[in-house]
Scaffold this motif. Sequence first.
Motif, PDB file in Angstrom:
ATOM      1  N   TRP A   8       1.590  -2.613 -12.220  1.00  0.00           N
ATOM      2  CA  TRP A   8       1.209  -2.837 -10.826  1.00  0.00           C
ATOM      3  C   TRP A   8      -0.285  -2.556 -10.665  1.00  0.00           C
ATOM      4  CZ3 TRP A   8       4.295  -3.957  -6.439  1.00  0.00           C
ATOM      5  CH2 TRP A   8       5.641  -4.195  -6.733  1.00  0.00           C
ATOM      6  N   GLU A  10      -3.736  -2.002  -8.278  1.00  0.00           N
ATOM      7  CA  GLU A  10      -3.990  -1.294  -7.017  1.00  0.00           C
ATOM      8  C   GLU A  10      -3.809  -2.240  -5.831  1.00  0.00           C
ATOM      9  OE1 GLU A  10      -4.529   1.926  -6.118  1.00  0.00           O
ATOM     10  OE2 GLU A  10      -3.971   2.329  -8.198  1.00  0.00           O
ATOM     11  N   ASP A  12      -1.784  -4.861  -5.653  1.00  0.00           N
ATOM     12  CA  ASP A  12      -0.353  -5.071  -5.438  1.00  0.00           C
ATOM     13  C   ASP A  12       0.280  -3.865  -4.752  1.00  0.00           C
ATOM     14  OD1 ASP A  12      -0.380  -7.596  -6.551  1.00  0.00           O
ATOM     15  OD2 ASP A  12       0.496  -6.979  -8.460  1.00  0.00           O
ATOM     16  N   LEU A  13      -0.102  -2.671  -5.167  1.00  0.00           N
ATOM     17  CA  LEU A  13       0.439  -1.459  -4.543  1.00  0.00           C
ATOM     18  C   LEU A  13       0.038  -1.378  -3.071  1.00  0.00           C
ATOM     19  CD1 LEU A  13       0.017   1.273  -7.300  1.00  0.00           C
ATOM     20  CD2 LEU A  13       2.158   0.394  -6.349  1.00  0.00           C
ATOM     21  N   GLU A  14      -1.209  -1.687  -2.777  1.00  0.00           N
ATOM     22  CA  GLU A  14      -1.667  -1.651  -1.387  1.00  0.00           C
ATOM     23  C   GLU A  14      -0.933  -2.680  -0.541  1.00  0.00           C
ATOM     24  OE1 GLU A  14      -3.557   0.601   0.168  1.00  0.00           O
ATOM     25  OE2 GLU A  14      -3.477   1.631  -1.763  1.00  0.00           O
ATOM     26  N   LEU A  16       2.105  -3.863  -1.149  1.00  0.00           N
ATOM     27  CA  LEU A  16       3.462  -3.354  -0.984  1.00  0.00           C
ATOM     28  C   LEU A  16       3.505  -2.289   0.108  1.00  0.00           C
ATOM     29  CD1 LEU A  16       6.440  -3.052  -1.792  1.00  0.00           C
ATOM     30  CD2 LEU A  16       5.694  -1.494  -3.602  1.00  0.00           C
ATOM     31  N   LYS A  17       2.555  -1.372   0.089  1.00  0.00           N
ATOM     32  CA  LYS A  17       2.514  -0.307   1.091  1.00  0.00           C
ATOM     33  C   LYS A  17       2.320  -0.862   2.499  1.00  0.00           C
ATOM     34  CE  LYS A  17       0.885   3.223  -2.085  1.00  0.00           C
ATOM     35  NZ  LYS A  17      -0.245   4.063  -2.503  1.00  0.00           N
ATOM     36  N   LYS A  42       9.796   0.013  -7.219  1.00  0.00           N
ATOM     37  CA  LYS A  42       8.468   0.550  -6.912  1.00  0.00           C
ATOM     38  C   LYS A  42       8.444   1.164  -5.521  1.00  0.00           C
ATOM     39  CE  LYS A  42       5.365   0.617  -9.217  1.00  0.00           C
ATOM     40  NZ  LYS A  42       4.821   1.692 -10.080  1.00  0.00           N
ATOM     41  N   GLU A  45      10.134   4.486  -5.773  1.00  0.00           N
ATOM     42  CA  GLU A  45       9.234   5.402  -6.489  1.00  0.00           C
ATOM     43  C   GLU A  45       8.117   5.917  -5.584  1.00  0.00           C
ATOM     44  OE1 GLU A  45       5.745   4.335  -9.421  1.00  0.00           O
ATOM     45  OE2 GLU A  45       7.677   4.178 -10.464  1.00  0.00           O
ATOM     46  N   GLN A  46       7.598   5.031  -4.733  1.00  0.00           N
ATOM     47  CA  GLN A  46       6.502   5.376  -3.824  1.00  0.00           C
ATOM     48  C   GLN A  46       7.003   5.978  -2.507  1.00  0.00           C
ATOM     49  OE1 GLN A  46       3.020   4.824  -4.545  1.00  0.00           O
ATOM     50  NE2 GLN A  46       3.903   4.613  -6.584  1.00  0.00           N
TER      51      GLN A  46
END
Length: 59
Positions: A8, A10, A12-14, A16-17, A42, A45-46
């Motif tokens: 993942w 950064e 993609d994570l942002e 998703l968030k 994910k 996990e987050q």
Amino acid sequence: MARWNMPWSEADLEKLKSLAGTKNIKDIAEELGRTTGTVVAKAVEQKLPIIVHMRSGRA
């Protein structure tokens, strides 16, 4: 390398968030180009909220 096997980023994570809790997992997965399973994993996990729409199976 297949997309589902990629780490993942950064970005993609942002994304998703920002989308978690506002759209269902299927839509988020489509936007990220990932499977629903990897997105759910994910998100859990987050510790992000998850929206899943279940079909009742009724006509």
